[in-house]
Design a protein around this motif. Structure first.
Motif, short mmCIF file in Angstrom:
data_model
loop_
_atom_site.label_atom_id
_atom_site.label_comp_id
_atom_site.label_asym_id
_atom_site.label_seq_id
_atom_site.Cartn_x
_atom_site.Cartn_y
_atom_site.Cartn_z
N SER A 264 0.81 -1.22 0.00
CA SER A 264 0.00 0.00 0.00
C SER A 264 0.84 1.27 0.00
CB SER A 264 -0.91 0.00 1.23
OG SER A 264 -0.18 0.28 2.43
N GLY A 265 2.08 1.14 0.42
CA GLY A 265 2.95 2.31 0.48
C GLY A 265 2.73 3.18 1.71
N ALA A 266 1.90 2.74 2.64
CA ALA A 266 1.64 3.52 3.84
C ALA A 266 2.90 3.60 4.71
CB ALA A 266 0.50 2.89 4.63
N ALA A 267 3.11 4.75 5.31
CA ALA A 267 4.26 4.94 6.19
C ALA A 267 3.97 4.33 7.56
CB ALA A 267 4.58 6.42 6.33
N PHE A 268 4.88 3.47 8.03
CA PHE A 268 4.70 2.86 9.35
C PHE A 268 6.06 2.50 9.93
CE2 PHE A 268 4.82 -0.73 6.47
CZ PHE A 268 5.56 -1.69 7.16
N SER A 269 6.08 2.22 11.24
CA SER A 269 7.31 1.81 11.90
C SER A 269 6.94 0.94 13.10
CB SER A 269 8.11 3.04 12.36
OG SER A 269 7.35 3.79 13.31
N GLY A 270 7.95 0.33 13.71
CA GLY A 270 7.76 -0.44 14.94
C GLY A 270 6.82 -1.62 14.78
N LEU A 271 6.92 -2.35 13.66
CA LEU A 271 6.02 -3.48 13.41
C LEU A 271 6.30 -4.63 14.37
CD1 LEU A 271 3.85 -4.73 11.47
CD2 LEU A 271 5.78 -5.68 10.19
N GLU A 272 5.25 -5.14 15.02
CA GLU A 272 5.35 -6.29 15.91
C GLU A 272 4.20 -7.23 15.64
OE1 GLU A 272 5.27 -4.81 19.86
OE2 GLU A 272 7.24 -3.86 19.78
N ILE A 273 4.47 -8.54 15.73
CA ILE A 273 3.42 -9.56 15.61
C ILE A 273 3.47 -10.41 16.87
CG2 ILE A 273 2.54 -11.52 14.29
CD1 ILE A 273 3.83 -10.34 11.80
N ARG A 274 2.34 -10.46 17.58
CA ARG A 274 2.31 -11.14 18.87
C ARG A 274 1.15 -12.12 18.94
NH1 ARG A 274 3.01 -6.01 23.03
NH2 ARG A 274 5.09 -5.34 22.35
#
Length: 293
Positions: A264-274
């Motif tokens: 999608s090209g969306a700006a994001f950071s700090g990705l976590e999967i729990r």
């Protein structure tokens, strides 16, 4: 006795409304069972059947080896209903004594009130208590007859965090002494904190019955957490919310969600999967059931 309470293929109707649909459930000695479900799922109806306030339209209900309609059987159980009207002119100690007098084996008044942090209120009129204090008293009364089995319907509704935790301690103490508890709650962290076994109901049926961890594993959902100002619509999102600057997405397919997020090209950071919490597992179970209706 290997089973303290049991329903066998129980159905309960209120006119054209089907509250319970062929529910079979066993409560064994020493268990602390959490009953989860949305409003109208049948939780209160099930408790009302166990304590003899309602009778099934069909099927069988047994408690302590007998019928919950038998007053002698009911002496062995305690109950706090979802709503309880306490006589406001009585003092706290007077009400405890009055309720205890109905049982051959009664709890010590001082110990009972201390267990639920009510010891300083013994001489207070009930009409002068706060809503939280009245609720703690209503729960304490369920233990007045030294029951073997206690049913608590939304026991901490309306309590602040400190009062809820004090009440949890009282329930845990009873369970640690060998008591058996079935409780309903909308506070999912409450079930997670107290229960060893979780029964999820929806549309009048049992959707899941297992340990907290097993229910999480059963639905296979994960929580994807990240920091982002805005996000596009992403596939497979079961639930989402923002908290402390982070976006939390619940999904059964985190890999696909992350791929679509990158595309999608969306700006994001700090990705976590729990792994999921019990709340997220509950949302997934009930959402799956609703989609099949």
């Amino acid at each position: 006795m290997t089973v303290l309470a049991r329903t066998v293929e129980v159905t309960r109707r209120y006119g054209s409304t089907l509250a319970l649909d062929s529910v079979s459930l066993d409560i064994r000695p020493g268990e602390l069972v959490g009953l989860l479900g949305p409003n109208g799922a049948g939780k209160s109806t099930l408790i009302n059947l166990f304590v003899g306030l309602r009778r099934p339209t069909s099927g069988t209900v047994e408690v302590l080896g007998g019928s919950p309609a038998d007053p002698l059987v009911r002496r062995g159980i305690g109950v706090t209903p979802q709503e309880s009207g306490l006589p406001e002119v009585l003092r706290v100690g007077e009400l405890v004594d009055f309720v205890s007098a109905h049982f051959p084996d009664r709890a010590d008044r001082s110990e009972l009130l201390a267990r639920f942090d009510l010891g300083d209120l013994v001489k207070r009129q009930i009409g002068g208590l706060s809503g939280g204090q009245k609720r703690r008293l209503a729960v304490a009364l369920a233990f007045a007859g030294n029951p073997r089995l206690v049913f608590l319907d939304e026991p901490t509704t309306g309590l602040d965090v400190e009062a809820r935790r004090a009440l949890w301690d009282g329930i845990r103490a009873f369970h640690a002494e060998g008591g058996t508890v079935l409780l309903t709650s909308h506070y999912l962290e409450e079930i997670e904190a107290l229960a060893q076994r979780v029964v999820v109901v929806g549309q009048g049926r049992v959707l899941a019955d297992d340990t907290v961890q097993a229910i999480r594993d059963m639905v296979g959902v994960r929580r994807v957490s990240l920091v982002a100002a805005e996000l596009p619509e992403l596939p497979g999102v079961i639930a989402h919310h923002r908290e402390d600057g982070r976006v939390h997405l619940v999904t059964a397919d985190p890999d696909r969600l992350v791929v679509e997020l990158v595309r999608s090209g969306a700006a994001f950071s700090g990705l976590e999967i729990r792994p999921t919490s019990l709340e997220e597992a509950f949302l997934a179970i009930t959402a799956k059931e609703a989609s099949h209706v």
